[in-house]
Motif scaffolding. Structure first.
Motif, PDB file in Angstrom:
ATOM      1  N   ASP A 100       0.833  -1.201   0.000  1.00 38.03           N
ATOM      2  CA  ASP A 100       0.000   0.000   0.000  1.00 38.03           C
ATOM      3  C   ASP A 100       0.870   1.255   0.000  1.00 38.03           C
ATOM      4  N   THR A 101       1.911   1.240   0.822  1.00 39.13           N
ATOM      5  CA  THR A 101       2.829   2.379   0.870  1.00 39.13           C
ATOM      6  C   THR A 101       3.587   2.513  -0.445  1.00 39.13           C
TER       7      THR A 101
ATOM      8  N   GLU B  36       1.549   4.162  -3.222  1.00 42.40           N
ATOM      9  CA  GLU B  36       1.435   5.612  -3.165  1.00 42.40           C
ATOM     10  C   GLU B  36       2.640   6.284  -3.813  1.00 42.40           C
TER      11      GLU B  36
ATOM     12  N   GLU C  62       2.678   8.553  -7.186  1.00 42.39           N
ATOM     13  CA  GLU C  62       3.256   9.900  -7.119  1.00 42.39           C
ATOM     14  C   GLU C  62       4.189  10.141  -8.305  1.00 42.39           C
TER      15      GLU C  62
ATOM     16  N   ARG D  79      -7.057   4.491 -10.211  1.00 39.37           N
ATOM     17  CA  ARG D  79      -6.454   5.727  -9.723  1.00 39.37           C
ATOM     18  C   ARG D  79      -5.474   6.344 -10.716  1.00 39.37           C
TER      19      ARG D  79
END
Length: 388
Positions: free
Chosen positions: A204-205, A208, A212, A240
């Protein structure tokens, strides 16, 4: 006619091969999805080499296989992990492969994208050296006219201290790229040295950070290739993505549902494809997507769903050795005259594993000449001492 094959429990059983293959006509490029097959390399079986030697490649057979894929309307993803990058094929060999395949693509009008990495580096390196290695490879790929695929880097995974290092390196490369690239997130099941990529072992980290990078340079990212073997995560990730950035599935376990997409009521999102399993499945996969081009999702799934058992078998743990099964099936299908691999990787899977791969592929009708595949399989069994 029957053939005796070994099972995982050591027993022998009789298998009756099919006598007629499925036949798929050559075709024009696909329209509803962009589909790349990550293609294997054919070793030169007569070369006097050992596993530590530079790869000896049979260039004629290697390029002939790419023409086979192009003839069915597929794109070729070149010099990827399917081509044994970092597992028998070094950067010098990969560079030659890129040059030759890109030239072949121009001559036949084939679509090609090529892997950009840092595998010319050895030992501990700095981030500046990682960046320079990426730049060297990116320049080569762009000079051939091929699209670039920015591959995950073992050297970057070792050198990076935080997510900020990934943001800096990838940001630098995307600003330099002359055309939009494909970003490749290869999970540690394919390469254990990539554990913790994007700066965290928590997916999950890591996601991100990955997003980005894309959000900062959406005009330089054609798409992303996700190879995490997690359909739910891929679906959530593609939802996303910025408008215009594609998702190319690299999920060799769940590709039919991911390519088919979510349907109109769920936003109509879907994945394109960049898959190693589409090396042995090439003609069948292309036919399935042509059916999808007509809007027939059920027909697409009817063709492609039965192939998942074979793919899951080839990509079972240790997943990184799936290349052995891919080359094995290419030999049985008549795309090469031998079952040998650069780096001696033909020894990476057991005889029962190969026997099951033969059964599954034969059941799907993948062999253009079933009698030839049976004869070659019997010759392999004889070498291993399995009576026929």
């Amino acid at each position: 006619m029957t053939i005796r094959l070994p099972r995982a429990d050591g027993a022998l059983s009789a298998y009756e091969p099919r006598t007629e293959p499925l036949r798929f006509a050559h075709g024009t490029p696909l329209t509803s999805r962009t589909v790349f097959s990550a293609a294997h390399v054919v070793a030169d079986p007569y070369a006097d080499t050992d596993p530590d030697s530079p790869a000896a490649v049979d260039w004629d057979a290697t390029l002939a296989f790419r023409r086979h894929l192009w003839s069915h309307g597929l794109g070729v993803a070149e010099a990827m992990d399917t081509a044994q990058r970092g597992m028998g094929l070094d950067w010098a060999g990969a560079a030659e492969l890129i040059r030759r395949s890109a030239a072949e693509a121009r001559s036949v009008g084939g679509t090609i994208a090529c892997g950009v990495g840092t595998d010319q580096l050895t030992g501990p390196v700095t981030l500046a050296e990682v960046r320079a290695a990426y730049e060297e490879q990116l320049a080569l790929v762009e000079s051939t006219g091929a699209q670039a695929i920015l591959m995950a880097s073992r050297a970057l995974a070792a050198a990076a201290a935080s997510a900020d290092d990934y943001l800096a390196v990838y940001g630098h490369l995307l600003r330099q790229a002359s055309e939009p690239v494909i970003l490749h997130w290869l999970g540690p099941m394919f390469d254990p040295a990539l554990e913790g990529y994007w700066g965290s072992a928590d997916l999950d980290t890591a996601t991100e950070t990955f997003l980005e990078v894309i959000a900062a340079h959406p005009d330089k990212v054609d798409g992303i290739k996700v190879s995490l073997l997690d359909a739910r995560r891929e679906v959530e990730l593609r939802r996303r993505l910025p408008q215009g950035v594609r998702c190319y599935t690299g999920d060799d376990f769940n590709y039919p549902e991911l390519i088919a997409g979510e349907g109109p009521t769920a936003g109509g999102r879907f994945s394109h494809a960049l898959l190693g399993i589409f090396d042995p499945l090439g003609p069948l996969a292309a036919e399935a997507v042509r059916v999808l081009d007509t809007g027939d999702v059920d027909g697409f799934r009817k063709l492609l769903d039965p192939t998942v058992d074979l793919s899951r078998h080839l990509f079972q743990r240790p997943t990184r050795f799936y290349k052995t099964g891919v080359v094995f099936l290419a030999w049985l299908a008549g795309h090469q005259t031998h079952f040998s691999m650069v780096g001696g990787l033909q020894s990476a899977r057991s005889l029962p594993h190969l026997a099951r791969a033969y059964e599954l592929a034969d059941g799907l009708g993948l062999f253009p000449d079933p009698a030839q595949a049976e004869s070659r399989m019997k010759s392999l069994m004889t070498v291993y001492g399995v009576p026929q």
